[in-house]
Scaffold this motif. Structure first.
Motif, PDB file in Angstrom:
ATOM      1  N   GLY A   1      21.468  18.149 -20.869  1.00  0.00           N
ATOM      2  CA  GLY A   1      20.729  16.897 -20.693  1.00  0.00           C
ATOM      3  C   GLY A   1      20.435  16.201 -22.003  1.00  0.00           C
ATOM      4  N   THR A   2      20.095  16.985 -23.039  1.00  0.00           N
ATOM      5  CA  THR A   2      19.810  16.389 -24.348  1.00  0.00           C
ATOM      6  C   THR A   2      21.060  15.755 -24.946  1.00  0.00           C
ATOM      7  N   LEU A   3      22.185  16.454 -24.899  1.00  0.00           N
ATOM      8  CA  LEU A   3      23.436  15.906 -25.424  1.00  0.00           C
ATOM      9  C   LEU A   3      23.864  14.675 -24.636  1.00  0.00           C
ATOM     10  N   LEU A   4      23.674  14.727 -23.329  1.00  0.00           N
ATOM     11  CA  LEU A   4      24.022  13.568 -22.497  1.00  0.00           C
ATOM     12  C   LEU A   4      23.141  12.374 -22.829  1.00  0.00           C
ATOM     13  N   GLY A   5      21.852  12.618 -23.044  1.00  0.00           N
ATOM     14  CA  GLY A   5      20.950  11.520 -23.392  1.00  0.00           C
ATOM     15  C   GLY A   5      21.278  10.916 -24.740  1.00  0.00           C
ATOM     16  N   ILE A   6      21.576  11.763 -25.735  1.00  0.00           N
ATOM     17  CA  ILE A   6      21.939  11.262 -27.061  1.00  0.00           C
ATOM     18  C   ILE A   6      23.249  10.482 -27.003  1.00  0.00           C
ATOM     19  N   GLY A   7      24.233  11.063 -26.317  1.00  0.00           N
ATOM     20  CA  GLY A   7      25.531  10.402 -26.232  1.00  0.00           C
ATOM     21  C   GLY A   7      25.467   9.072 -25.521  1.00  0.00           C
ATOM     22  N   LEU A   8      24.725   9.014 -24.419  1.00  0.00           N
ATOM     23  CA  LEU A   8      24.644   7.770 -23.664  1.00  0.00           C
ATOM     24  C   LEU A   8      23.852   6.714 -24.420  1.00  0.00           C
ATOM     25  N   ALA A   9      22.836   7.135 -25.165  1.00  0.00           N
ATOM     26  CA  ALA A   9      22.025   6.177 -25.920  1.00  0.00           C
ATOM     27  C   ALA A   9      22.835   5.488 -27.013  1.00  0.00           C
ATOM     28  N   PHE A  10      23.857   6.168 -27.551  1.00  0.00           N
ATOM     29  CA  PHE A  10      24.682   5.590 -28.612  1.00  0.00           C
ATOM     30  C   PHE A  10      26.041   5.095 -28.101  1.00  0.00           C
ATOM     31  N   SER A  11      26.183   4.978 -26.789  1.00  0.00           N
ATOM     32  CA  SER A  11      27.495   4.637 -26.234  1.00  0.00           C
ATOM     33  C   SER A  11      27.740   3.144 -26.062  1.00  0.00           C
ATOM     34  N   GLY A  12      26.778   2.300 -26.455  1.00  0.00           N
ATOM     35  CA  GLY A  12      26.980   0.861 -26.348  1.00  0.00           C
ATOM     36  C   GLY A  12      26.958   0.387 -24.910  1.00  0.00           C
ATOM     37  N   ILE A  13      27.939  -0.422 -24.547  1.00  0.00           N
ATOM     38  CA  ILE A  13      27.976  -0.999 -23.199  1.00  0.00           C
ATOM     39  C   ILE A  13      28.208   0.063 -22.138  1.00  0.00           C
ATOM     40  N   PHE A  14      28.787   1.193 -22.542  1.00  0.00           N
ATOM     41  CA  PHE A  14      29.010   2.287 -21.606  1.00  0.00           C
ATOM     42  C   PHE A  14      27.690   2.755 -20.999  1.00  0.00           C
ATOM     43  N   GLU A  15      26.625   2.651 -21.795  1.00  0.00           N
ATOM     44  CA  GLU A  15      25.293   3.008 -21.288  1.00  0.00           C
ATOM     45  C   GLU A  15      24.914   2.140 -20.105  1.00  0.00           C
ATOM     46  N   ARG A  16      25.202   0.828 -20.200  1.00  0.00           N
ATOM     47  CA  ARG A  16      24.857  -0.083 -19.110  1.00  0.00           C
ATOM     48  C   ARG A  16      25.650   0.241 -17.844  1.00  0.00           C
ATOM     49  N   TRP A  17      26.853   0.750 -17.994  1.00  0.00           N
ATOM     50  CA  TRP A  17      27.670   1.093 -16.838  1.00  0.00           C
ATOM     51  C   TRP A  17      27.164   2.356 -16.132  1.00  0.00           C
ATOM     52  N   ILE A  18      26.781   3.355 -16.925  1.00  0.00           N
ATOM     53  CA  ILE A  18      26.493   4.675 -16.376  1.00  0.00           C
ATOM     54  C   ILE A  18      25.043   4.844 -15.951  1.00  0.00           C
ATOM     55  N   TYR A  19      24.096   4.197 -16.629  1.00  0.00           N
ATOM     56  CA  TYR A  19      22.677   4.448 -16.415  1.00  0.00           C
ATOM     57  C   TYR A  19      22.238   4.288 -14.957  1.00  0.00           C
ATOM     58  N   PRO A  20      22.667   3.234 -14.243  1.00  0.00           N
ATOM     59  CA  PRO A  20      22.242   3.116 -12.830  1.00  0.00           C
ATOM     60  C   PRO A  20      22.677   4.303 -11.975  1.00  0.00           C
ATOM     61  N   TYR A  21      23.848   4.862 -12.283  1.00  0.00           N
ATOM     62  CA  TYR A  21      24.320   6.005 -11.510  1.00  0.00           C
ATOM     63  C   TYR A  21      23.519   7.265 -11.839  1.00  0.00           C
ATOM     64  N   MET A  22      23.068   7.375 -13.076  1.00  0.00           N
ATOM     65  CA  MET A  22      22.199   8.489 -13.429  1.00  0.00           C
ATOM     66  C   MET A  22      20.900   8.419 -12.629  1.00  0.00           C
ATOM     67  N   MET A  23      20.352   7.228 -12.504  1.00  0.00           N
ATOM     68  CA  MET A  23      19.139   7.060 -11.720  1.00  0.00           C
ATOM     69  C   MET A  23      19.390   7.356 -10.244  1.00  0.00           C
ATOM     70  N   ALA A  24      20.564   6.962  -9.745  1.00  0.00           N
ATOM     71  CA  ALA A  24      20.892   7.228  -8.340  1.00  0.00           C
ATOM     72  C   ALA A  24      20.979   8.734  -8.080  1.00  0.00           C
ATOM     73  N   ILE A  25      21.619   9.465  -8.994  1.00  0.00           N
ATOM     74  CA  ILE A  25      21.735  10.911  -8.826  1.00  0.00           C
ATOM     75  C   ILE A  25      20.368  11.572  -8.978  1.00  0.00           C
ATOM     76  N   TYR A  26      19.569  11.056  -9.915  1.00  0.00           N
ATOM     77  CA  TYR A  26      18.235  11.608 -10.152  1.00  0.00           C
ATOM     78  C   TYR A  26      17.343  11.455  -8.917  1.00  0.00           C
ATOM     79  N   SER A  27      17.566  10.400  -8.134  1.00  0.00           N
ATOM     80  CA  SER A  27      16.732  10.148  -6.961  1.00  0.00           C
ATOM     81  C   SER A  27      17.029  11.100  -5.812  1.00  0.00           C
ATOM     82  N   LEU A  28      18.146  11.840  -5.899  1.00  0.00           N
ATOM     83  CA  LEU A  28      18.466  12.788  -4.837  1.00  0.00           C
ATOM     84  C   LEU A  28      17.423  13.910  -4.802  1.00  0.00           C
ATOM     85  N   PRO A  29      17.002  14.321  -3.620  1.00  0.00           N
ATOM     86  CA  PRO A  29      16.090  15.481  -3.537  1.00  0.00           C
ATOM     87  C   PRO A  29      16.855  16.752  -3.892  1.00  0.00           C
ATOM     88  N   ARG A  30      16.587  17.294  -5.081  1.00  0.00           N
ATOM     89  CA  ARG A  30      17.347  18.456  -5.555  1.00  0.00           C
ATOM     90  C   ARG A  30      17.175  19.673  -4.647  1.00  0.00           C
TER      91      ARG A  30
END
Length: 266
Positions: free
Chosen positions: A93-122
């Motif tokens: 999770g830490t590596l993913l957060g660091i990588g996505l934070a420095f990924s530029g526009i790629f962050e805008r593409w992926i972030y909504p899907y991270m929130m969608a997966i996070y909303s799933l009842p684990r």
């Protein structure tokens, strides 16, 4: 003006007040004695002891489990699953957060899907992991990773976003390479965020491990709680819960020691 300054000074001193370790531990012991004492006295008097058991019965059960080997048999399974999943989830999770934070526009593409997966009842993933990987420790560790990884991701991501841009610009001005930026700016800046996510994830890791054991397992504290509930053994249920709390407190104390060592410069 003088009164305002005095008030601010008093408030600052109150927030920065330090207490001796002796007074802190004495207070904790006193609270423990009061709470367990009330529980022991009221159980069987104010309410039926069958529903909440008694601290003396729970302590006796722990000693009994220690004697016949069940204590370490179940605790070691839950502890192994929780710690392994916590480490994997924190690193990933830490590596993913660091990588996505420095990924530029790629962050805008992926972030909504991270929130969608996070909303799933684990919790609903536990049966799937059991079906895919069986009742062994692999399914339990994956369940812990699923509980832990998003907290680690969001803390690392927000930690990167809160880094002083002037520091990064200064490193770029001196033509510092990315490993140097990571070592001297990024990691020191997000250390507090990472340690906070570790402390939050201790409880999440234990919850994930126990949930997976409740769904399907042949050992562990979650299994012991399920077995006790099937036998209408209230003391066994509370014994499992108390052991989980003991593990959580012990792990947090280890993290606090690590935090004091890493942040000793503060």
């Amino acid at each position: 003006m003088a009164s305002q300054a005095k008030g601010k000074t008093g408030a600052a001193s109150f927030r920065g007040r330090e207490y001796s370790r002796t007074s802190v531990w004495l207070g904790r012991i006193a609270v423990f004695i009061v709470l367990t004492g009330l529980w022991e006295v009221l159980s069987g008097r104010a309410f039926n002891a069958f529903w909440l058991s008694k601290p003396s019965l729970i302590a006796g059960r722990i000693v009994e489990m220690l004697g016949d080997g069940d204590l370490w048999f179940h605790m070691s399974a839950t502890l192994t699953e929780a710690v392994a999943g916590l480490v994997i989830g924190m690193v990933g999770g830490t590596l993913l957060g660091i990588g996505l934070a420095f990924s530029g526009i790629f962050e805008r593409w992926i972030y909504p899907y991270m929130m969608a997966i996070y909303s799933l009842p684990r919790v609903s993933l536990a049966p799937l992991f059991i079906v895919w990987f069986g009742i062994g420790q692999s399914s339990k560790i994956l369940m812990v990773v699923a509980m832990v990884i998003f907290v680690a991701f969001y803390n690392a991501f927000e930690g990167i976003r809160n880094i002083d841009k002037d520091l990064m610009d200064m490193m770029s001005t001196y033509k510092a390479k990315w490993p140097h930026k990571l070592r001297w700016v990024v990691l020191p800046s997000i250390t507090v965020w990472i340690l906070t996510s570790v402390r939050l994830n201790i409880g999440m890791a234990l919850i994930g491990s126990v949930i997976a054991e409740l769904v399907g397992s042949n050992r562990g504290l979650g299994y012991y709680i399920t077995y006790s509930s099937n036998m209408l053994d209230t003391t066994g249920i509370f014994t499992g819960l108390v052991l989980i709390m003991i593990i959580a407190v012990a792990l947090e104390q280890l993290v606090l020691l690590l935090e004091r060592w890493l942040l000793r410069y503060r």
